[in-house]
Motif scaffolding. Sequence first.
Motif, PDB file in Angstrom:
ATOM      1  N   ALA A   1       1.018  -1.188   0.105  1.00  0.00           N
ATOM      2  CA  ALA A   1      -0.079   0.010  -0.077  1.00  0.00           C
ATOM      3  C   ALA A   1       0.810   1.301  -0.012  1.00  0.00           C
ATOM      4  O   ALA A   1       1.935   1.381   0.475  1.00  0.00           O
ATOM      5  CB  ALA A   1      -0.921   0.142   1.252  1.00  0.00           C
ATOM      6  N   GLY A   2       0.399   2.385  -0.400  1.00  0.00           N
ATOM      7  CA  GLY A   2       1.197   3.679  -0.304  1.00  0.00           C
ATOM      8  C   GLY A   2       2.060   3.684  -1.525  1.00  0.00           C
ATOM      9  O   GLY A   2       3.238   4.347  -1.179  1.00  0.00           O
ATOM     10  N   VAL A   3       2.247   2.895  -2.525  1.00  0.00           N
ATOM     11  CA  VAL A   3       3.290   3.216  -3.365  1.00  0.00           C
ATOM     12  C   VAL A   3       3.108   4.535  -4.198  1.00  0.00           C
ATOM     13  O   VAL A   3       2.240   4.532  -4.967  1.00  0.00           O
ATOM     14  CB  VAL A   3       3.240   1.964  -4.287  1.00  0.00           C
ATOM     15  N   PRO A   4       4.258   5.372  -4.029  1.00  0.00           N
ATOM     16  CA  PRO A   4       4.159   6.671  -4.730  1.00  0.00           C
ATOM     17  C   PRO A   4       4.150   6.559  -6.194  1.00  0.00           C
ATOM     18  O   PRO A   4       4.664   5.488  -6.850  1.00  0.00           O
ATOM     19  CB  PRO A   4       5.263   7.398  -4.209  1.00  0.00           C
ATOM     20  N   LEU A   5       3.555   7.663  -7.133  1.00  0.00           N
ATOM     21  CA  LEU A   5       3.492   7.495  -8.503  1.00  0.00           C
ATOM     22  C   LEU A   5       5.112   7.852  -9.034  1.00  0.00           C
ATOM     23  O   LEU A   5       5.419   7.353  -9.984  1.00  0.00           O
ATOM     24  CB  LEU A   5       2.661   8.459  -8.948  1.00  0.00           C
ATOM     25  N   GLY A   6       5.683   8.614  -8.050  1.00  0.00           N
ATOM     26  CA  GLY A   6       6.972   9.164  -8.387  1.00  0.00           C
ATOM     27  C   GLY A   6       7.958   8.134  -8.493  1.00  0.00           C
ATOM     28  O   GLY A   6       8.165   7.259  -7.371  1.00  0.00           O
TER      29      GLY A   6
END
Length: 123
Positions: free
Chosen positions: A102-107
């Motif tokens: 969970a919470g994987v950034p797009l950057g």
Amino acid sequence: MPARVARVGKEVRLVIAPGGTRNGPRRDPGLIKLIIKAHAARAALMSASNLAVEEIATREGHGRDYLGVLLRLSWLSPDITSAILDGHQPAEMTRQALARKAGVPLGWVGQRAIFFRVPRIER
């Protein structure tokens, strides 16, 4: 056991190769299949702009939530994707762990920091 010394900020750490004494890549077929499914899901979404997400998920044979997981994974950075395909992913990166993360950034910089524990440089 292959290892190297790496400087991380003011610290010096001993970095041991993934898999301990195993040399070479360790390709994970389940993980590779997940990446392939993710890119197929993104292609299906891009080609069916007039359909609802539920319809696309049904057409692809997935549930709505799983399609969301696949779409999130389709935006992994190219170097992380290449590492997975080449078998150079971290030892703790499995198909289940990646899909449930969970919470994987797009950057891409943020993704590298999460998956490869690269120190993040704040600007």
